[in-house]
Design an enzyme around this catalytic site. Structure first.
Site, PDB file in Angstrom:
ATOM      1  N   ASP A   1       0.827  -1.208   0.000  1.00  0.00           N
ATOM      2  CA  ASP A   1       0.000   0.000   0.000  1.00  0.00           C
ATOM      3  C   ASP A   1       0.864   1.263   0.000  1.00  0.00           C
ATOM      4  OD1 ASP A   1      -2.214  -1.506  -0.047  1.00  0.00           O
ATOM      5  OD2 ASP A   1      -2.658  -1.351   2.106  1.00  0.00           O
ATOM      6  N   CYS A   2       1.967   1.198   0.747  1.00  0.00           N
ATOM      7  CA  CYS A   2       2.817   2.390   0.796  1.00  0.00           C
ATOM      8  C   CYS A   2       3.821   2.462  -0.358  1.00  0.00           C
ATOM      9  CB  CYS A   2       3.518   2.462   2.149  1.00  0.00           C
ATOM     10  SG  CYS A   2       4.161   0.885   2.702  1.00  0.00           S
ATOM     11  N   TYR A   3       4.173   1.271  -0.906  1.00  0.00           N
ATOM     12  CA  TYR A   3       5.097   1.234  -2.049  1.00  0.00           C
ATOM     13  C   TYR A   3       4.447   0.442  -3.180  1.00  0.00           C
ATOM     14  CZ  TYR A   3       8.865   2.788   1.081  1.00  0.00           C
ATOM     15  OH  TYR A   3       9.663   3.467   1.951  1.00  0.00           O
TER      16      TYR A   3
END
Ligand code: SF4
Ligand code: SF4
Lengths: 502, 128
Positions: free
Chosen positions: A129-131
């Site tokens: 989700d963050c990368y």
């Protein structure tokens, strides 16, 4: 008289410091005496330029958009270790290219970067989700990165064994090409110009000390991996900024049949603080000993053929068993001199300030071998001891019968004194029959150059012999020259069935 | 003087070395020979002053002859003067001078290729 590091640094800043190369120090001490040399010389510069497999660099590539957490990273198709953080990786000099093998390894990527060439960075990720990004493929130069920090886990050996080879075939090793029958001797290290031999008690060399590393101002981190100063094999862990390095002092190399590696130029300046420093830096090649190890014996404890001094090694010949054997170095003494000269010019021009260690290394420490609780299987554990043999005077027909009866493809051939003199296989017999007239006796058709093993040889080593010689069985001969078994590919198969792992 | 002699077995009918020795009276030392089914390559050693007569005789018989003067080629930008090539050479072609710089005396080389394999920096090659 004693000099403080501050006094030496003041002289360096003022351009008044006198530096000399370590190889020149003994003559200066002979001429001026210890006290005189202490007064005259402020810094002794050391240098070495040799293959340092244990080298590599940390990179921070910066974040792409959308960002990626690199799980796997390749630089010019050489894999770097990416289990660090999102966009960091460590590339080791000995990692080989996935497309070009050992002819282009991590070392070559490092050299390319220092030369200013672009390197293709390829990365993979599962995506989070963050990368969210999953793949990336771009060209980068060293200037495009946030950091390119060299870290050599083990560097600048205090001394290293010289290598020779008593077997009857050429060996290709990390010590270079070793000719058969001790045909040459290869060694590494700059002797009296190397850093640690000038400070064997590691009093001046330690954490935080500034050094010359591949043309850049680097630093000693502390003790190198596998450091064993307690028995003369100290090593250093070092670091430096690759942006400041030069291909003049950093070179990729490939040892045929072994691997890629990095030639690293490294020098440590030694501030001449007191008489002890003077005495230590007055060391000559004649005073530095190492041993010539037999690389023909594939064990951890390779037998020593003899002790030598660096003076003998550097002379180009060493006497071994009454014969003159040529020696040659893997590391470049010419380059080592260049390193020490460059360092000298840095000190004399005020470019480099010196520092004492912030933390001393343990000089008593010795490294120990792997604690290997599971004993590696030996040939005697799996060899076949129910022997079917034949004598060299018997007829080919008898041999054929025995082979048929004995459920074996290999018949060791013994002479009258029961010594192993050859081996006959079903193939040899078929060949003899097909080309009739070759002879009638076993000794006419047997293979005379028998490759054999011993009961205590590690199974790994025996397997290697089978593979290398492209054969399927090895007679097992004990230390008295007696045939005690035979090891075949089938026996090895049983080993793996029993669950032993290689 | 070392000469590299190449010949095709079709073009050269008579026994080349024997015939040349017989015709010229010069003793020839064969240092290396690669003989394939249809061509061959020989490295021979002869007294310097006989170079012309031998070259002429062999060329007349249909062989090509090349003088071996700079058989070992060193790429100076790759060489770091380590010396790893020195001790493997059976002919003492390679050595250091007093400044630890590699020196090459090609005239003694027998093209065995050991030095090429031993150089970690891939700086050496042999005359093509
Ligand atoms: S090819 Fe052989 S003989 Fe010629 S220089 Fe190299 S090692 Fe020496
Ligand atoms: S081994 Fe290669 S790099 Fe080393 S001196 Fe010989 S030619 Fe130069």
């Amino acid at each position: 008289m004693e000099k403080t590091i501050d006094l030496i640094n003041t002289r360096i800043r003022d351009g008044n410091a006198r530096a000399v190369r370590a190889d020149q120090m003994p003559d200066i001490v002979d001429e001026l005496g210890v006290e005189g040399a202490l007064r005259e010389v402020d810094v002794v510069t050391t240098g070495t330029f040799g293959a340092m497999c244990s080298s590599g660099a940390f990179f921070n590539f910066g974040h792409s958009d959308p960002p990626i957490r690199m799980e796997k990273v390749w630089m010019n198709e050489v894999e770097a270790y990416a289990g660090i953080a999102a966009v960091d990786a460590y590339l080791g000099a000995t990692q080989k290219s996935e497309t070009q093998g050992i002819s282009y390894g991590g070392a070559h990527v490092l050299e390319d970067l220092v030369a200013g060439n672009a390197v293709r960075l390829r990365a993979q990720s599962k995506g989070t989700d963050c990368y969210p990004r999953k793949t990336l493929e771009i060209e980068l130069t060293i200037e495009d990165m946030n950091q390119a920090t060299m870290v050599n886990p083990r560097n600048s050996y205090q001394s290293y064994v010289a290598a020779s080879n008593t077997t009857d075939r050429t060996l290709y090793t990390y010590m270079g090409t070793l000719l058969p029958n001790a045909g040459n001797i290869s060694y590494s290290g700059a002797g009296c110009l190397s850093p640690i031999p000038n400070d064997p008690n590691l009093r001046i060399i330690g954490s935080g000390v500034p050094i010359f590393l591949c043309g850049a101002e680097g630093m000693i981190i502390g003790e190198g991996t596998q450091a064993s100063p307690g028995n003369g094999f100290g090593t250093l862990m070092t670091t430096g900024n690759m942006n400041d390095m030069s291909t003049n002092f950093l070179r990729a190399a490939t040892f045929k049949g072994y691997n890629s590696t990095l030639y690293v130029g490294l020098g440590v300046p030694i501030p001449v603080l007191d008489e002890e420093v003077v005495r230590r830096t007055a060391v000559r090649d004649e005073d530095l000993k190492t041993s010539i190890a037999d690389y023909g014996v594939p064990n951890r404890n390779r037998p020593t053929l003899r002790e030598v001094t660096y003076a003998e090694l550097k002379s180009g010949h060493v006497e071994l068993d009454g014969e003159e054997v040529k020696t040659s170095s893997l590391s470049s003494y010419k380059k080592a001199l260049e390193v020490a000269d460059e360092l000298k010019s840095w000190v004399e021009s005020g470019k480099m300030q010196l520092a004492l260690p912030t933390r001393r290394m343990n000089t008593e420490k010795t490294s120990h071998p792997m604690r290997d609780r599971a004993r590696t299987p030996q040939v005697r554990d799996i060899m076949n001891t129910s022997l079917v043999t034949i004598s060299e005077d018997e007829s080919i027909q008898t041999a054929a019968k025995r082979l048929l009866r004995g459920e074996t493809n290999h018949l060791p051939v013994l002479d009258n004194a029961n010594r192993l003199v050859g081996i006959v296989t079903t193939f040899d017999i078929s060949k003899a029959v097909a080309s009739s007239g070759k002879g009638e006796k076993v000794c006419d058709i047997m293979t005379k150059r028998v490759v054999y093993t011993s009961p205590t040889e590690a199974v790994d080593v025996a397997t290697h012999k089978l593979e290398r010689n492209n054969i399927s069985a090895l007679p097992v001969v004990d230390e008295n020259g007696k045939l005690v078994g035979i090891l075949s590919a089938i026996d090895l198969g049983k080993l793996f069935e029993r669950g032993w792992k290689r | 003087m070392k000469l590299l002699v190449t010949f095709s077995r079709k073009g050269v009918k008579q026994p080349l070395i024997a015939q040349t020795v017989k015709d010229t009276g010069v003793l020839i030392n064969v240092e290396r020979a690669f003989i394939e089914s249809n061509e061959g390559e020989l490295l021979i050693d002869i007294p310097d002053k006989e170079t012309k007569i031998i070259t002429d005789a062999m060329e007349k018989a249909g062989a090509r002859v090349k003088q071996m003067e700079d058989s070992v080629i060193r790429d100076e930008s790759e060489c770091v003067n380590c010396g790893a090539c020195i001790s493997v050479c059976p002919q003492d072609v390679l050595s250091f001078n007093e400044t630890w710089t590699l020196c090459i005396d090609s005239s003694k080389c027998v093209l065995c290729g050991k030095c090429v394999d031993a150089c970690p920096h891939q700086a050496l090659s042999l005359l093509p």
